[in-house]
Scaffold this motif. Structure first.
Motif, PDB file in Angstrom:
ATOM      1  N   TRP A  41       0.807  -1.215   0.000  1.00 36.33           N
ATOM      2  CA  TRP A  41       0.000   0.000   0.000  1.00 36.33           C
ATOM      3  C   TRP A  41       0.843   1.268   0.000  1.00 36.33           C
ATOM      4  CZ3 TRP A  41      -4.555   0.229  -1.824  1.00 36.33           C
ATOM      5  CH2 TRP A  41      -5.351  -0.906  -1.803  1.00 36.33           C
ATOM      6  N   TYR A  42       2.055   1.181   0.537  1.00 34.55           N
ATOM      7  CA  TYR A  42       2.984   2.309   0.396  1.00 34.55           C
ATOM      8  C   TYR A  42       3.233   2.584  -1.088  1.00 34.55           C
ATOM      9  CZ  TYR A  42       7.739   3.916  -0.575  1.00 34.55           C
ATOM     10  OH  TYR A  42       8.828   4.538  -1.131  1.00 34.55           O
ATOM     11  N   LYS A  43       3.532   1.527  -1.850  1.00 28.54           N
ATOM     12  CA  LYS A  43       3.812   1.725  -3.274  1.00 28.54           C
ATOM     13  C   LYS A  43       2.595   2.257  -4.021  1.00 28.54           C
ATOM     14  CE  LYS A  43       5.389  -2.417  -4.162  1.00 28.54           C
ATOM     15  NZ  LYS A  43       5.938  -3.544  -4.947  1.00 28.54           N
ATOM     16  N   ARG A  44       1.411   1.759  -3.668  1.00 29.06           N
ATOM     17  CA  ARG A  44       0.187   2.234  -4.327  1.00 29.06           C
ATOM     18  C   ARG A  44      -0.024   3.730  -4.079  1.00 29.06           C
ATOM     19  NH1 ARG A  44      -4.092  -1.099  -5.473  1.00 29.06           N
ATOM     20  NH2 ARG A  44      -4.994   0.870  -6.187  1.00 29.06           N
ATOM     21  N   MET A  45       0.173   4.164  -2.841  1.00 30.25           N
ATOM     22  CA  MET A  45      -0.065   5.569  -2.513  1.00 30.25           C
ATOM     23  C   MET A  45       1.059   6.470  -3.007  1.00 30.25           C
ATOM     24  SD  MET A  45      -2.995   5.477  -1.302  1.00 30.25           S
ATOM     25  CE  MET A  45      -4.027   4.051  -0.938  1.00 30.25           C
ATOM     26  N   GLN A  46       2.272   5.972  -2.988  1.00 31.15           N
ATOM     27  CA  GLN A  46       3.394   6.760  -3.491  1.00 31.15           C
ATOM     28  C   GLN A  46       3.238   7.042  -4.984  1.00 31.15           C
ATOM     29  OE1 GLN A  46       7.067   4.880  -4.403  1.00 31.15           O
ATOM     30  NE2 GLN A  46       8.323   6.445  -3.409  1.00 31.15           N
ATOM     31  N   ALA A  47       2.613   6.120  -5.717  1.00 28.79           N
ATOM     32  CA  ALA A  47       2.469   6.258  -7.165  1.00 28.79           C
ATOM     33  C   ALA A  47       1.444   7.323  -7.565  1.00 28.79           C
ATOM     34  CB  ALA A  47       2.084   4.916  -7.777  1.00 28.79           C
ATOM     35  N   ARG A  48       0.612   7.745  -6.623  1.00 27.34           N
ATOM     36  CA  ARG A  48      -0.383   8.766  -6.930  1.00 27.34           C
ATOM     37  C   ARG A  48       0.285  10.147  -6.982  1.00 27.34           C
ATOM     38  NH1 ARG A  48      -5.709   7.268  -3.222  1.00 27.34           N
ATOM     39  NH2 ARG A  48      -5.994   5.119  -3.994  1.00 27.34           N
ATOM     40  N   PRO A  49      -0.304  11.079  -7.739  1.00 29.63           N
ATOM     41  CA  PRO A  49       0.290  12.422  -7.811  1.00 29.63           C
ATOM     42  C   PRO A  49       0.472  13.075  -6.438  1.00 29.63           C
ATOM     43  CG  PRO A  49      -1.393  12.154  -9.498  1.00 29.63           C
ATOM     44  CD  PRO A  49      -1.464  10.934  -8.636  1.00 29.63           C
TER      45      PRO A  49
END
Length: 315
Positions: A41-49
């Motif tokens: 979930w860190y990677k998912r949220m980091q990928a957002r603008p």
């Protein structure tokens, strides 16, 4: 410079302040599956603008040797405390792990987010630091109720016990240089507290949290208290504007959606049920009437487990 750092620096006219996400962990199955969900979930949220300030990530592994997640999660291996020094309280390794990591690792970012394996990012987290570090206030960290004990570590000449924040070390966003000063004190205070029978009895499983709060106060550091930093189901029922779900408590309900905290429910999700193996994929969703915080938690664990390779093998 890493690509995410260039993006963070160019966005918003160079005003972005990336922080490095760091959590301490062991090589036990119980720790591994939580770390995998957290990193997913860190990677998912980091990928957002909006995730541009979420910088690098390190699992600080204090088992003293590599494990089978080294290729999946960026990991820095450190030594555990000497045998017997933690007195069976594994969390006592956390400050010692941070001391080693800060001294030995190359950390690009100016700020650190101290996180834990049982944290799930529900939306991108910005850097909450202003002039002071940012922390979550815990209702059960109450320095004013333990003044007699805390004076062993924070003498009167240092100031009132109200100078000790009602926090633990996580979640906290703090300048790397400041944490480098606090961490050795945090480690030493933790060890002193654990070896003092009265302190150990009074603080129990939150002893290391009190130690961080005391160490910060000894360095004259106070934190911005951010209640929106995270929620803790089942007691926090709505997501609101929070950034993190902390799933430290068991969630037990009847099939009618009534909370039965302290008693095993007809429906339950409790991380402690999965000490030796990860939860099965596609956990049964809570019954109608269970709060959105719990429903969201289970859905997010399910999504992570559905997408992580080797989940059923207990990797």
């Amino acid at each position: 410079m890493p690509e995410w750092m260039r993006v963070a620096g160019s966005a918003g006219g160079g005003q972005r302040r990336p922080f490095h996400v760091a959590l301490t962990a062991t090589d036990a199955a119980y720790s591994r599956w939580q770390c995998r969900v957290m990193y997913y979930w860190y990677k998912r949220m980091q990928a957002r603008p909006e995730g541009a300030e979420m910088g690098g990530f390190t699992r600080v592994l204090h088992s003293g040797k590599p494990d089978n997640l080294m290729d999946e999660i960026p990991t820095f291996v450190v030594d555990p405390l000497p045998a017997g020094k933690d007195h069976g309280y594994v969390v006592l390794n956390r400050p010692w792990a941070f001391v080693q990591w800060l001294q030995k690792a190359k950390i690009e970012e100016e700020y650190i987010l101290m996180a834990e394996p049982d944290h799930i990012f529900v939306k991108p987290l910005p850097n909450l630091v202003r002039d002071d570090p940012a922390a979550f206030p815990f209702f059960y960290i109450t320095p004013s109720e333990h003044e007699n004990i805390l004076r062993k570590y924070y003498p009167k000449e240092r100031g009132p016990v109200t100078s000790i924040d009602p926090i633990g070390n996580s979640p906290v966003i703090i300048k790397k240089t400041l944490l480098g000063k606090i961490a050795p004190t945090w480690m030493n205070v933790s060890l002193r507290m654990k070896e003092d029978r009265e302190t150990d009895k009074a603080f129990g499983w939150v002893l290391e949290m009190y130690a961080y709060a005391v160490a910060s106060a000894l360095h004259g550091v106070q934190h911005i208290l951010r209640k929106d930093f995270m929620i803790q189901p089942p007691f926090d029922t709505k997501l609101g504007n929070t950034f993190i779900i902390h799933f430290t408590y068991g969630c037990d309900y009847t099939l009618k959606g009534v909370l039965t905290y302290g008693k095993i429910g007809e429906w339950r999700f409790d991380k402690r049920s999965y000490h030796d193996r990860p939860p099965p994929r596609n956990l049964t969703l809570p019954p109608p009437g269970v709060p959105e915080s719990v429903v969201t938690l289970v859905k997010m664990v399910n999504e992570a487990s559905a997408n992580l390779p080797g989940w059923d093998d207990g990797r």
